[in-house]
Design a protein around this motif. Structure first.
Motif, PDB file in Angstrom:
ATOM      1  N   SER A 409       7.301   4.666 -30.474  1.00  0.00           N
ATOM      2  CA  SER A 409       7.988   5.860 -29.984  1.00  0.00           C
ATOM      3  C   SER A 409       7.959   6.981 -31.020  1.00  0.00           C
ATOM      4  O   SER A 409       7.722   8.148 -30.693  1.00  0.00           O
ATOM      5  CB  SER A 409       9.431   5.526 -29.617  1.00  0.00           C
ATOM      6  OG  SER A 409       9.489   4.541 -28.596  1.00  0.00           O
ATOM      7  N   VAL A 410       8.199   6.630 -32.285  1.00  0.00           N
ATOM      8  CA  VAL A 410       8.157   7.631 -33.362  1.00  0.00           C
ATOM      9  C   VAL A 410       6.756   8.211 -33.487  1.00  0.00           C
ATOM     10  O   VAL A 410       6.581   9.423 -33.656  1.00  0.00           O
ATOM     11  CB  VAL A 410       8.610   6.995 -34.692  1.00  0.00           C
ATOM     12  CG1 VAL A 410       8.397   7.954 -35.847  1.00  0.00           C
ATOM     13  CG2 VAL A 410      10.070   6.588 -34.620  1.00  0.00           C
ATOM     14  N   CYS A 411       5.757   7.350 -33.405  1.00  0.00           N
ATOM     15  CA  CYS A 411       4.371   7.794 -33.527  1.00  0.00           C
ATOM     16  C   CYS A 411       3.985   8.722 -32.376  1.00  0.00           C
ATOM     17  O   CYS A 411       3.334   9.757 -32.585  1.00  0.00           O
ATOM     18  CB  CYS A 411       3.443   6.588 -33.567  1.00  0.00           C
ATOM     19  SG  CYS A 411       1.696   6.995 -33.773  1.00  0.00           S
ATOM     20  N   LEU A 415       2.765  12.592 -32.476  1.00  0.00           N
ATOM     21  CA  LEU A 415       1.501  12.990 -31.858  1.00  0.00           C
ATOM     22  C   LEU A 415       1.689  14.185 -30.931  1.00  0.00           C
ATOM     23  O   LEU A 415       0.897  15.143 -30.954  1.00  0.00           O
ATOM     24  CB  LEU A 415       0.909  11.808 -31.091  1.00  0.00           C
ATOM     25  CG  LEU A 415      -0.392  12.067 -30.318  1.00  0.00           C
ATOM     26  CD1 LEU A 415      -1.535  12.360 -31.279  1.00  0.00           C
ATOM     27  CD2 LEU A 415      -0.742  10.886 -29.430  1.00  0.00           C
ATOM     28  N   GLU A 416       2.726  14.145 -30.109  1.00  0.00           N
ATOM     29  CA  GLU A 416       2.979  15.239 -29.174  1.00  0.00           C
ATOM     30  C   GLU A 416       3.308  16.537 -29.899  1.00  0.00           C
ATOM     31  O   GLU A 416       2.935  17.617 -29.445  1.00  0.00           O
ATOM     32  CB  GLU A 416       4.123  14.859 -28.226  1.00  0.00           C
ATOM     33  CG  GLU A 416       3.752  13.755 -27.240  1.00  0.00           C
ATOM     34  CD  GLU A 416       4.902  13.398 -26.314  1.00  0.00           C
ATOM     35  OE1 GLU A 416       6.001  13.964 -26.522  1.00  0.00           O
ATOM     36  OE2 GLU A 416       4.707  12.556 -25.427  1.00  0.00           O
ATOM     37  N   ARG A 417       3.985  16.437 -31.033  1.00  0.00           N
ATOM     38  CA  ARG A 417       4.311  17.646 -31.789  1.00  0.00           C
ATOM     39  C   ARG A 417       3.074  18.255 -32.447  1.00  0.00           C
ATOM     40  O   ARG A 417       3.002  19.471 -32.629  1.00  0.00           O
ATOM     41  CB  ARG A 417       5.368  17.324 -32.845  1.00  0.00           C
ATOM     42  CG  ARG A 417       6.729  16.991 -32.263  1.00  0.00           C
ATOM     43  CD  ARG A 417       7.679  16.489 -33.350  1.00  0.00           C
ATOM     44  NE  ARG A 417       8.975  16.141 -32.788  1.00  0.00           N
ATOM     45  CZ  ARG A 417      10.017  16.959 -32.774  1.00  0.00           C
ATOM     46  NH1 ARG A 417       9.907  18.172 -33.276  1.00  0.00           N
ATOM     47  NH2 ARG A 417      11.167  16.571 -32.270  1.00  0.00           N
ATOM     48  N   CYS A 418       2.127  17.399 -32.836  1.00  0.00           N
ATOM     49  CA  CYS A 418       0.879  17.899 -33.445  1.00  0.00           C
ATOM     50  C   CYS A 418      -0.068  18.457 -32.388  1.00  0.00           C
ATOM     51  O   CYS A 418      -0.691  19.511 -32.602  1.00  0.00           O
ATOM     52  CB  CYS A 418       0.185  16.790 -34.227  1.00  0.00           C
ATOM     53  SG  CYS A 418       1.056  16.259 -35.718  1.00  0.00           S
ATOM     54  N   ILE A 427       4.239  21.868 -34.412  1.00  0.00           N
ATOM     55  CA  ILE A 427       4.962  21.547 -35.634  1.00  0.00           C
ATOM     56  C   ILE A 427       4.229  22.107 -36.854  1.00  0.00           C
ATOM     57  O   ILE A 427       2.998  22.198 -36.872  1.00  0.00           O
ATOM     58  CB  ILE A 427       5.129  20.012 -35.751  1.00  0.00           C
ATOM     59  CG1 ILE A 427       6.159  19.653 -36.827  1.00  0.00           C
ATOM     60  CG2 ILE A 427       3.788  19.345 -36.034  1.00  0.00           C
ATOM     61  CD1 ILE A 427       6.489  18.174 -36.870  1.00  0.00           C
ATOM     62  N   THR A 428       4.969  22.508 -37.870  1.00  0.00           N
ATOM     63  CA  THR A 428       4.373  22.960 -39.123  1.00  0.00           C
ATOM     64  C   THR A 428       4.196  21.772 -40.064  1.00  0.00           C
ATOM     65  O   THR A 428       4.772  20.694 -39.848  1.00  0.00           O
ATOM     66  CB  THR A 428       5.240  24.019 -39.800  1.00  0.00           C
ATOM     67  OG1 THR A 428       6.492  23.421 -40.184  1.00  0.00           O
ATOM     68  CG2 THR A 428       5.507  25.196 -38.864  1.00  0.00           C
TER      69      THR A 428
END
Length: 510
Positions: A409-411, A415-418, A427-428
């Motif tokens: 879930s964390v991964c 991934l979705e933020r990148c 995401i920065t």
């Protein structure tokens, strides 16, 4: 008695002089033998090197006088559009303080010989050879590009996840950059079997380098596995090759809707009223779009493909997300497009036509296609990853029924933020360094991630409609991930569509 002593001393002096002469002759002979031995070893070390590479290395030695006394070229280890890279032994390594060496920082000159009565005696023991990477920049490269790379490397010095510049040599239009040589593992040898914790260590090093670049407002522009040298045993990686790197545009140009929040919000809403019309606008009065398209196929961000002039360090975040997607799907390369239009269609296979229209409008473009196999809505990342890594529909359905682990879930959240299509919402690097995913291998890190089970896409096949939906998704994945492009109907439709286009420009409608 004194005469006898005198004669004996004369004999001793004569024998001593003869011994000194023998020592000198022996030393000279040793030096000659060592020189011959070094040349023989150099020729022997290059015996397995291809003839063309040997000729290139000999040419470098001939162009740069005295280079062979500093570095012994071993082999060619890389080649790109603008440069070639060679592995070489640093013959003068122990004569200098090498702050750039992460393995032995602060190592000074050669130590004295143990047990020697002479305080200034130099140890003749054979030391472990140290290697460097010599980057030869082709003469066709722009002088400003070379100067830009040197300035950026100087700006980013002192960061252990970025390869520093040791020195640079120039002879007329020939330029050599001397960089550290890093022992690393080929990406293809480990990407398909890394655990979440090992991925965490990999991307923590990568985003550490990207954070330093972001702080200096530097875009690397070519983030890919071959430019991030990762040592699996040491769990440490180094970012290399800043040949395409650039500073972010200052001041930021305002000729793209994504440049300001007001115009961006207006652009996001405008796509809803857009009426699809395949083809090109007749007598189009819009100015042509020009933007930097540097990078490697398959790793370019959507704003690069759509020729957005307002490019920032967010383009490197997208490329890092593509690498993570390769880890999870166990497919490399994940995207393998031939041009920018194919690249946009590959992205559309995952994100759907609806979101592609939004991001196109964000950059003043319009996205439309008549490829019938593309869906309107995006594909769930977990479904995509499970289907790509499972190998069969039955195993895919079985794994999809289970709740994802916390690590998964964390991964997926990272991934979705990148891989956020909207560069303003992506995401920065600094924000990424605070994400829990980058510290999965650190038991002391205080995790703050909370999984929302209500949002998990957990199907329950209790009704025919749900089962049909799963079957439709499976068929869609089959079309996306099919290995043979000749048998892929969607790729054939894309090719047919491309033949109808009058040019390869993507300034207008797609």
């Amino acid at each position: 008695m004194s005469s006898v002593v005198t004669k004996q001393s004369e004999k001793l002096d004569a024998s001593k002089q003869a011994a000194d002469v023998d020592d000198i002759d022996e030393c000279e002979a040793t030096d000659i033998d060592e020189e011959k031995s070094d040349k023989y070893e150099m020729m022997e070390s290059r015996a397995d090197v291809p003839e063309q590479d040997r000729e290139e290395m000999e040419e470098i030695i001939n162009v740069f006088d005295g280079l062979e006394n500093q570095y012994k070229l071993m082999e060619k280890i890389g080649e790109g559009t603008f440069s070639s890279v060679y592995k070489a032994e640093d013959l003068k390594y122990y004569d200098y303080i090498n702050d750039w060496d992460i393995d032995s920082k602060g190592l000074t000159n050669q130590p004295t010989l143990e047990g020697s009565s002479n305080e200034g005696a130099i140890s003749p023991i054979k030391r472990k050879p140290k290697f460097v990477a010599i980057k030869k920049i082709y003469a066709t490269s722009s002088p400003m590009r070379i100067l830009n790379e040197l300035e950026i490397l100087y700006l980013l010095r002192g960061i252990d996840t970025i390869a520093p510049l040791i020195t640079a040599l120039r002879n007329e239009d020939q330029v050599l950059l001397i960089l550290p040589y890093y022992q690393h593992t080929d990406f293809r040898q480990f990407y398909s079997n890394f655990s979440y914790k090992e991925m965490s260590a990999y991307f923590r090093c990568l985003f550490s380098a990207l954070t330093a670049c972001e702080a200096m407002q530097v875009m690397h522009r070519d983030i890919k596995p071959s430019n991030f040298l990762f040592n699996v045993e040491r769990k440490h990686g180094v970012l290399v090759d800043f040949g395409l790197a650039e500073h972010c545009s200052l001041p930021v140009p305002k000729n793209c809707p994504c440049a300001s929040s007001d115009t961006a919000n207006l652009a996001r809403e405008s796509y809803k009223d857009y009426e699809p019309a395949l083809g090109y606008v007749k007598n189009d009065t819009r100015p042509s779009k020009r933007a930097n398209r540097a990078g490697t196929r398959g790793f370019r961000a959507p704003e690069v493909l759509l020729k957005c002039p307002v490019q920032t360090t967010k383009i490197d975040i997208w490329s890092a997300g593509v690498i993570l997607l390769s880890f999870l799907t166990k497919r490399f390369p994940m995207f393998n497009s031939k041009d920018d239009v194919d690249a946009l269609m590959e992205i559309a296979c995952i994100f759907g036509k609806n979101e592609m229209r939004q991001v196109a409008a964000l950059h003043g473009c319009a996205f439309e296609t008549n490829v019938t196999t593309l869906t309107e809505k995006r594909v769930n990342f977990r479904k995509l990853i499970l289907w790509a890594s499972c190998g069969s529909a039955s195993i895919y359905k079985e794994k999809l029924m289970h709740k994802p682990s916390i690590e998964e879930s964390v991964c997926l959240d990272f991934l979705e933020r990148c891989l956020e299509l909207d560069c303003n919402k992506r995401i920065t690097a600094c924000e990424a360094m605070a994400h829990d995913f980058l510290y999965l291998d650190d038991p002391t890190f205080p995790f703050s991630f909370q999984r929302n089970d209500a949002n998990l896409d957990k199907p329950r096949f209790n009704s025919p409609s749900m089962e049909n939906d799963s079957t439709e998704t499976t068929q869609h994945f089959s079309r996306i991930l099919k290995d043979g492009e000749d048998n892929d109907s969607s790729m054939q439709e894309i090719s047919d569509l491309k033949r109808k286009r009058p040019s390869d420009s993507i300034d207008g409608n797609l």
